[in-house]
Design a protein around this motif. Structure first.
Motif, PDB file in Angstrom:
ATOM      1  N   TRP A  73      -1.517 -11.874 -14.197  1.00 28.12           N
ATOM      2  CA  TRP A  73      -0.825 -12.366 -13.006  1.00 28.12           C
ATOM      3  C   TRP A  73      -1.148 -11.511 -11.787  1.00 28.12           C
ATOM      4  O   TRP A  73      -1.309 -12.027 -10.670  1.00 28.12           O
ATOM      5  CB  TRP A  73       0.683 -12.401 -13.234  1.00 28.12           C
ATOM      6  CG  TRP A  73       1.138 -13.683 -13.854  1.00 28.12           C
ATOM      7  CD1 TRP A  73       1.357 -13.916 -15.180  1.00 28.12           C
ATOM      8  CD2 TRP A  73       1.407 -14.905 -13.173  1.00 28.12           C
ATOM      9  NE1 TRP A  73       1.760 -15.209 -15.353  1.00 28.12           N
ATOM     10  CE2 TRP A  73       1.807 -15.840 -14.134  1.00 28.12           C
ATOM     11  CE3 TRP A  73       1.357 -15.288 -11.843  1.00 28.12           C
ATOM     12  CZ2 TRP A  73       2.138 -17.144 -13.815  1.00 28.12           C
ATOM     13  CZ3 TRP A  73       1.691 -16.597 -11.514  1.00 28.12           C
ATOM     14  CH2 TRP A  73       2.074 -17.508 -12.501  1.00 28.12           C
ATOM     15  N   ARG A  97      -0.190 -10.134 -19.809  1.00 26.79           N
ATOM     16  CA  ARG A  97       0.176 -11.222 -18.898  1.00 26.79           C
ATOM     17  C   ARG A  97       0.444 -10.670 -17.499  1.00 26.79           C
ATOM     18  O   ARG A  97       0.119 -11.298 -16.503  1.00 26.79           O
ATOM     19  CB  ARG A  97       1.394 -11.970 -19.404  1.00 26.79           C
ATOM     20  CG  ARG A  97       1.067 -12.897 -20.534  1.00 26.79           C
ATOM     21  CD  ARG A  97       2.223 -13.782 -20.839  1.00 26.79           C
ATOM     22  NE  ARG A  97       1.875 -14.669 -21.945  1.00 26.79           N
ATOM     23  CZ  ARG A  97       2.701 -15.516 -22.490  1.00 26.79           C
ATOM     24  NH1 ARG A  97       3.938 -15.592 -22.056  1.00 26.79           N
ATOM     25  NH2 ARG A  97       2.312 -16.278 -23.470  1.00 26.79           N
ATOM     26  N   THR A  98       1.033  -9.497 -17.443  1.00 26.85           N
ATOM     27  CA  THR A  98       1.301  -8.868 -16.152  1.00 26.85           C
ATOM     28  C   THR A  98      -0.003  -8.543 -15.430  1.00 26.85           C
ATOM     29  O   THR A  98      -0.133  -8.800 -14.230  1.00 26.85           O
ATOM     30  CB  THR A  98       2.132  -7.588 -16.352  1.00 26.85           C
ATOM     31  OG1 THR A  98       3.332  -7.914 -17.045  1.00 26.85           O
ATOM     32  CG2 THR A  98       2.452  -6.938 -15.035  1.00 26.85           C
ATOM     33  N   VAL A 133       7.007 -10.405 -13.407  1.00 27.02           N
ATOM     34  CA  VAL A 133       6.313 -10.934 -14.589  1.00 27.02           C
ATOM     35  C   VAL A 133       6.543 -10.032 -15.796  1.00 27.02           C
ATOM     36  O   VAL A 133       6.793 -10.526 -16.904  1.00 27.02           O
ATOM     37  CB  VAL A 133       4.804 -11.112 -14.301  1.00 27.02           C
ATOM     38  CG1 VAL A 133       4.026 -11.416 -15.571  1.00 27.02           C
ATOM     39  CG2 VAL A 133       4.582 -12.217 -13.287  1.00 27.02           C
ATOM     40  N   THR A 166       8.219 -11.435 -19.148  1.00 27.15           N
ATOM     41  CA  THR A 166       7.401 -11.655 -20.350  1.00 27.15           C
ATOM     42  C   THR A 166       7.345 -10.466 -21.300  1.00 27.15           C
ATOM     43  O   THR A 166       6.991 -10.641 -22.470  1.00 27.15           O
ATOM     44  CB  THR A 166       5.960 -12.007 -19.951  1.00 27.15           C
ATOM     45  OG1 THR A 166       5.372 -10.890 -19.281  1.00 27.15           O
ATOM     46  CG2 THR A 166       5.907 -13.236 -19.088  1.00 27.15           C
ATOM     47  N   VAL A 182       5.655  -9.192  -7.760  1.00 23.37           N
ATOM     48  CA  VAL A 182       5.183 -10.113  -8.795  1.00 23.37           C
ATOM     49  C   VAL A 182       4.976  -9.380 -10.117  1.00 23.37           C
ATOM     50  O   VAL A 182       5.356  -9.880 -11.186  1.00 23.37           O
ATOM     51  CB  VAL A 182       3.884 -10.815  -8.340  1.00 23.37           C
ATOM     52  CG1 VAL A 182       3.215 -11.550  -9.487  1.00 23.37           C
ATOM     53  CG2 VAL A 182       4.176 -11.767  -7.197  1.00 23.37           C
ATOM     54  N   LEU A 235      -4.499 -12.523 -10.529  1.00 20.55           N
ATOM     55  CA  LEU A 235      -4.431 -13.840  -9.892  1.00 20.55           C
ATOM     56  C   LEU A 235      -3.804 -13.750  -8.503  1.00 20.55           C
ATOM     57  O   LEU A 235      -4.332 -14.294  -7.525  1.00 20.55           O
ATOM     58  CB  LEU A 235      -3.626 -14.804 -10.771  1.00 20.55           C
ATOM     59  CG  LEU A 235      -3.412 -16.203 -10.194  1.00 20.55           C
ATOM     60  CD1 LEU A 235      -4.719 -16.962 -10.155  1.00 20.55           C
ATOM     61  CD2 LEU A 235      -2.369 -16.942 -11.002  1.00 20.55           C
ATOM     62  N   ILE A 236      -2.691 -13.044  -8.382  1.00 20.23           N
ATOM     63  CA  ILE A 236      -2.007 -12.916  -7.093  1.00 20.23           C
ATOM     64  C   ILE A 236      -2.857 -12.127  -6.104  1.00 20.23           C
ATOM     65  O   ILE A 236      -2.934 -12.470  -4.916  1.00 20.23           O
ATOM     66  CB  ILE A 236      -0.619 -12.276  -7.279  1.00 20.23           C
ATOM     67  CG1 ILE A 236       0.273 -13.168  -8.136  1.00 20.23           C
ATOM     68  CG2 ILE A 236       0.037 -11.982  -5.944  1.00 20.23           C
ATOM     69  CD1 ILE A 236       0.475 -14.571  -7.587  1.00 20.23           C
TER      70      ILE A 236
END
Length: 115
Positions: free
Chosen positions: A64, A60-61, A51, A55, A47, A67-68
């Protein structure tokens, strides 16, 4: 009978693949934390790479990745709770005492550890 069918179905979902029938059957399956850790790490790395490649943003990485990692942790917790629930819902007469003999002594060579 319907509860037993449900229990067998859920047990088949969490039982490790390739398990020999001659092994001790605990009725629910086994959860191996090292296997989960390797799978979660590989998933997280895929992921993160995906990402960042999409992006080109480190923030943002990181978002993410957090979140993951949270989703994976919640999923692992839910799987452990399911295993505990299924193990506790077994009838008392089918639960193995795991003492090794009738004297009630603890097994000395369990899991390859000898004292």
């Amino acid at each position: 009978m319907q509860a037993r069918a449900k229990h067998e179905y859920l047990s088949s979902l969490v039982r490790p693949a390739g398990r020999a029938s001659r092994e001790r059957d605990v009725g629910v399956g086994d959860m191996y934390f090292p296997r989960f850790l390797v799978g979660a790490t590989i998933t997280l790395l895929v992921v993160v790479i995906w990402v960042y490649h999409t992006t080109d943003s480190i923030w943002r990485t990181v978002g993410w990745a957090m979140l993951i990692a949270t989703i994976l942790q919640i999923g692992y917790f839910a799987a452990v709770v399911l295993l505990i629930y299924l193990d506790m819902s077994k009838p008392a007469e089918t639960i193995d005492s795991s003492t090794g003999d009738e004297t009630g002594s603890l097994p000395i060579r369990r899991d390859g550890i000898s004292l």
